[in-house]
Write a protein that holds these residues in place. Sequence first.
Motif, PDB file in Angstrom:
ATOM      1  N   ILE A  36       0.834  -1.193   0.000  1.00 38.16           N
ATOM      2  CA  ILE A  36       0.000   0.000   0.000  1.00 38.16           C
ATOM      3  C   ILE A  36       0.874   1.249   0.000  1.00 38.16           C
ATOM      4  O   ILE A  36       0.615   2.218  -0.716  1.00 38.16           O
ATOM      5  CB  ILE A  36      -0.932   0.008   1.226  1.00 38.16           C
ATOM      6  N   LEU A  37       1.928   1.227   0.800  1.00 37.81           N
ATOM      7  CA  LEU A  37       2.857   2.358   0.898  1.00 37.81           C
ATOM      8  C   LEU A  37       4.279   1.849   0.951  1.00 37.81           C
ATOM      9  O   LEU A  37       4.592   0.930   1.705  1.00 37.81           O
ATOM     10  CB  LEU A  37       2.553   3.174   2.164  1.00 37.81           C
ATOM     11  N   GLN A  38       5.122   2.454   0.141  1.00 35.32           N
ATOM     12  CA  GLN A  38       6.554   2.182   0.206  1.00 35.32           C
ATOM     13  C   GLN A  38       7.295   3.506   0.213  1.00 35.32           C
ATOM     14  O   GLN A  38       7.049   4.367  -0.638  1.00 35.32           O
ATOM     15  CB  GLN A  38       7.033   1.347  -0.982  1.00 35.32           C
ATOM     16  N   GLU A  45      12.063   8.386  -2.407  1.00 38.25           N
ATOM     17  CA  GLU A  45      10.900   8.055  -3.228  1.00 38.25           C
ATOM     18  C   GLU A  45       9.739   7.587  -2.352  1.00 38.25           C
ATOM     19  O   GLU A  45       9.944   6.981  -1.305  1.00 38.25           O
ATOM     20  CB  GLU A  45      11.244   6.930  -4.210  1.00 38.25           C
ATOM     21  N   ILE A  46       8.523   7.860  -2.825  1.00 37.10           N
ATOM     22  CA  ILE A  46       7.310   7.369  -2.175  1.00 37.10           C
ATOM     23  C   ILE A  46       6.459   6.679  -3.237  1.00 37.10           C
ATOM     24  O   ILE A  46       6.243   7.239  -4.324  1.00 37.10           O
ATOM     25  CB  ILE A  46       6.495   8.504  -1.531  1.00 37.10           C
ATOM     26  N   PHE A  47       5.983   5.477  -2.921  1.00 32.14           N
ATOM     27  CA  PHE A  47       5.097   4.734  -3.811  1.00 32.14           C
ATOM     28  C   PHE A  47       3.784   4.480  -3.078  1.00 32.14           C
ATOM     29  O   PHE A  47       3.782   4.036  -1.927  1.00 32.14           O
ATOM     30  CB  PHE A  47       5.712   3.390  -4.213  1.00 32.14           C
ATOM     31  N   LEU A  48       2.670   4.769  -3.719  1.00 33.66           N
ATOM     32  CA  LEU A  48       1.348   4.458  -3.196  1.00 33.66           C
ATOM     33  C   LEU A  48       0.706   3.423  -4.107  1.00 33.66           C
ATOM     34  O   LEU A  48       0.629   3.632  -5.326  1.00 33.66           O
ATOM     35  CB  LEU A  48       0.486   5.721  -3.137  1.00 33.66           C
ATOM     36  N   PHE A  49       0.310   2.306  -3.549  1.00 34.04           N
ATOM     37  CA  PHE A  49      -0.248   1.208  -4.342  1.00 34.04           C
ATOM     38  C   PHE A  49       0.692   0.856  -5.490  1.00 34.04           C
ATOM     39  O   PHE A  49       0.272   0.652  -6.621  1.00 34.04           O
ATOM     40  CB  PHE A  49      -1.641   1.566  -4.838  1.00 34.04           C
ATOM     41  N   GLU A  50       1.996   0.859  -5.161  1.00 35.93           N
ATOM     42  CA  GLU A  50       3.078   0.471  -6.081  1.00 35.93           C
ATOM     43  C   GLU A  50       3.228   1.425  -7.262  1.00 35.93           C
ATOM     44  O   GLU A  50       3.826   1.077  -8.275  1.00 35.93           O
ATOM     45  CB  GLU A  50       2.890  -0.983  -6.539  1.00 35.93           C
ATOM     46  N   THR A  51       2.706   2.643  -7.120  1.00 40.75           N
ATOM     47  CA  THR A  51       2.823   3.674  -8.154  1.00 40.75           C
ATOM     48  C   THR A  51       3.610   4.856  -7.591  1.00 40.75           C
ATOM     49  O   THR A  51       3.321   5.298  -6.474  1.00 40.75           O
ATOM     50  CB  THR A  51       1.431   4.169  -8.595  1.00 40.75           C
ATOM     51  N   PRO A  52       4.603   5.375  -8.323  1.00 42.13           N
ATOM     52  CA  PRO A  52       5.320   6.558  -7.836  1.00 42.13           C
ATOM     53  C   PRO A  52       4.335   7.680  -7.519  1.00 42.13           C
ATOM     54  O   PRO A  52       3.388   7.914  -8.275  1.00 42.13           O
ATOM     55  CB  PRO A  52       6.230   6.931  -9.023  1.00 42.13           C
ATOM     56  N   ILE A  53       4.538   8.372  -6.409  1.00 40.83           N
ATOM     57  CA  ILE A  53       3.559   9.331  -5.931  1.00 40.83           C
ATOM     58  C   ILE A  53       3.279  10.438  -6.943  1.00 40.83           C
ATOM     59  O   ILE A  53       2.153  10.942  -7.032  1.00 40.83           O
ATOM     60  CB  ILE A  53       3.988   9.928  -4.569  1.00 40.83           C
ATOM     61  N   ALA A  54       4.272  10.817  -7.747  1.00 37.66           N
ATOM     62  CA  ALA A  54       4.076  11.872  -8.749  1.00 37.66           C
ATOM     63  C   ALA A  54       3.093  11.439  -9.833  1.00 37.66           C
ATOM     64  O   ALA A  54       2.464  12.275 -10.485  1.00 37.66           O
ATOM     65  CB  ALA A  54       5.407  12.267  -9.374  1.00 37.66           C
ATOM     66  N   GLN A  55       2.949  10.118 -10.011  1.00 33.01           N
ATOM     67  CA  GLN A  55       2.055   9.593 -11.041  1.00 33.01           C
ATOM     68  C   GLN A  55       0.744   9.063 -10.455  1.00 33.01           C
ATOM     69  O   GLN A  55      -0.160   8.678 -11.196  1.00 33.01           O
ATOM     70  CB  GLN A  55       2.761   8.464 -11.804  1.00 33.01           C
ATOM     71  N   PHE A  56       0.633   9.068  -9.136  1.00 35.29           N
ATOM     72  CA  PHE A  56      -0.538   8.485  -8.484  1.00 35.29           C
ATOM     73  C   PHE A  56      -1.745   9.410  -8.650  1.00 35.29           C
ATOM     74  O   PHE A  56      -1.681  10.606  -8.365  1.00 35.29           O
ATOM     75  CB  PHE A  56      -0.249   8.260  -6.994  1.00 35.29           C
ATOM     76  N   LYS A  57      -2.849   8.853  -9.124  1.00 34.72           N
ATOM     77  CA  LYS A  57      -4.059   9.641  -9.390  1.00 34.72           C
ATOM     78  C   LYS A  57      -5.262   9.179  -8.561  1.00 34.72           C
ATOM     79  O   LYS A  57      -6.251   9.911  -8.450  1.00 34.72           O
ATOM     80  CB  LYS A  57      -4.428   9.525 -10.875  1.00 34.72           C
ATOM     81  N   GLU A  58      -5.201   8.001  -7.980  1.00 33.61           N
ATOM     82  CA  GLU A  58      -6.377   7.400  -7.341  1.00 33.61           C
ATOM     83  C   GLU A  58      -6.471   7.784  -5.862  1.00 33.61           C
ATOM     84  O   GLU A  58      -6.508   6.928  -4.975  1.00 33.61           O
ATOM     85  CB  GLU A  58      -6.332   5.881  -7.504  1.00 33.61           C
ATOM     86  N   TRP A  59      -6.541   9.085  -5.623  1.00 36.77           N
ATOM     87  CA  TRP A  59      -6.548   9.568  -4.243  1.00 36.77           C
ATOM     88  C   TRP A  59      -7.820   9.174  -3.489  1.00 36.77           C
ATOM     89  O   TRP A  59      -7.863   9.247  -2.257  1.00 36.77           O
ATOM     90  CB  TRP A  59      -6.337  11.081  -4.225  1.00 36.77           C
ATOM     91  N   HIS A  60      -8.863   8.755  -4.221  1.00 41.37           N
ATOM     92  CA  HIS A  60     -10.068   8.275  -3.545  1.00 41.37           C
ATOM     93  C   HIS A  60      -9.810   6.991  -2.758  1.00 41.37           C
ATOM     94  O   HIS A  60     -10.621   6.609  -1.899  1.00 41.37           O
ATOM     95  CB  HIS A  60     -11.187   8.027  -4.565  1.00 41.37           C
ATOM     96  N   LYS A  61      -8.690   6.333  -3.043  1.00 38.81           N
ATOM     97  CA  LYS A  61      -8.344   5.117  -2.313  1.00 38.81           C
ATOM     98  C   LYS A  61      -7.776   5.427  -0.926  1.00 38.81           C
ATOM     99  O   LYS A  61      -7.564   4.515  -0.128  1.00 38.81           O
ATOM    100  CB  LYS A  61      -7.303   4.302  -3.096  1.00 38.81           C
ATOM    101  N   ILE A  62      -7.522   6.707  -0.650  1.00 37.41           N
ATOM    102  CA  ILE A  62      -6.881   7.101   0.600  1.00 37.41           C
ATOM    103  C   ILE A  62      -7.798   8.027   1.387  1.00 37.41           C
ATOM    104  O   ILE A  62      -8.310   9.015   0.862  1.00 37.41           O
ATOM    105  CB  ILE A  62      -5.534   7.806   0.324  1.00 37.41           C
ATOM    106  N   GLY A  63      -8.026   7.691   2.649  1.00 32.22           N
ATOM    107  CA  GLY A  63      -8.783   8.545   3.548  1.00 32.22           C
ATOM    108  C   GLY A  63      -7.857   9.137   4.585  1.00 32.22           C
ATOM    109  O   GLY A  63      -6.838   8.534   4.952  1.00 32.22           O
TER     110      GLY A  63
END
Length: 253
Positions: A6-8, A62-80
């Motif tokens: 979920i987070l790296q 680096e930060i990865f959310l759902f295995e996606t680099p944070i700069a490219q992450f678009k699915e913020w609805h997955k995070i509360g």
Amino acid sequence: MNEQSILQIRHLSFRYDDEYVLQDINLSIPKGAFVGLVGPNGSGKSTLLKCILRLLKPQEGEIFLFETPIAQFKEWHKIGFVSQKANSFNTGFPATVYEVVASGLTGKIGLFRSLKKKDKEAVFEAIEAVGMSDFVHRNIGELSGGQQQRVFIARAIVSQPEFLILDEPTVGVDVHHVQNFYNMLERLNKQLNITLLLVTHDIGTITEKVTHVACLNKHLHFHGSVSEFAKLKTEDLSMFYGHHLHLLTHDHA
């Protein structure tokens, strides 16, 4: 990778001018984990959350959310996200519990859009999940601090996030209700399979609920399972915190 991350966080450092607040942080949170992030005041916990939520940009790492680099992450609805609401919320705000929780769907369905049947059902389900069904039509200003915080958690989970971040959510919650509050978070984790990252000072209580503990004080001094954390010596914890520390456990039987 068999287990979804979920987070790296890899080698993250953040500084204000020349002063490091976070230095070489490496942290991984797998799906389904309940992580308690602990550390003294000024240890960088809030700064780390702001980096995860992309409110601050680290100078290194680096930060990865759902295995996606944070700069490219678009699915913020997955995070509360639930903040320290108690000291800043306007208790005179004219809205019911239902209305506050329903406002959490704005990002998903759009502003000024009418709720469909399934949306309304989601609102009631979120309210039920935090044990506030008996207060659904009550004005939020009439509730206690702990009840209000439960409503804001319902607002955060109504859009069905997979990852919920809580920044010291028990601030302003009556001490007699804190255990019930943690029980609720445990149910969200186990029954709804929401991955949780909880920032807290209450080490003794959370170790009964969380699956993992991370100790932060500019550096990440420890990150592991609760059983591994339990093996730490008091001297180790005191070193992490920079002062002598007594680890208290609670008997809630």
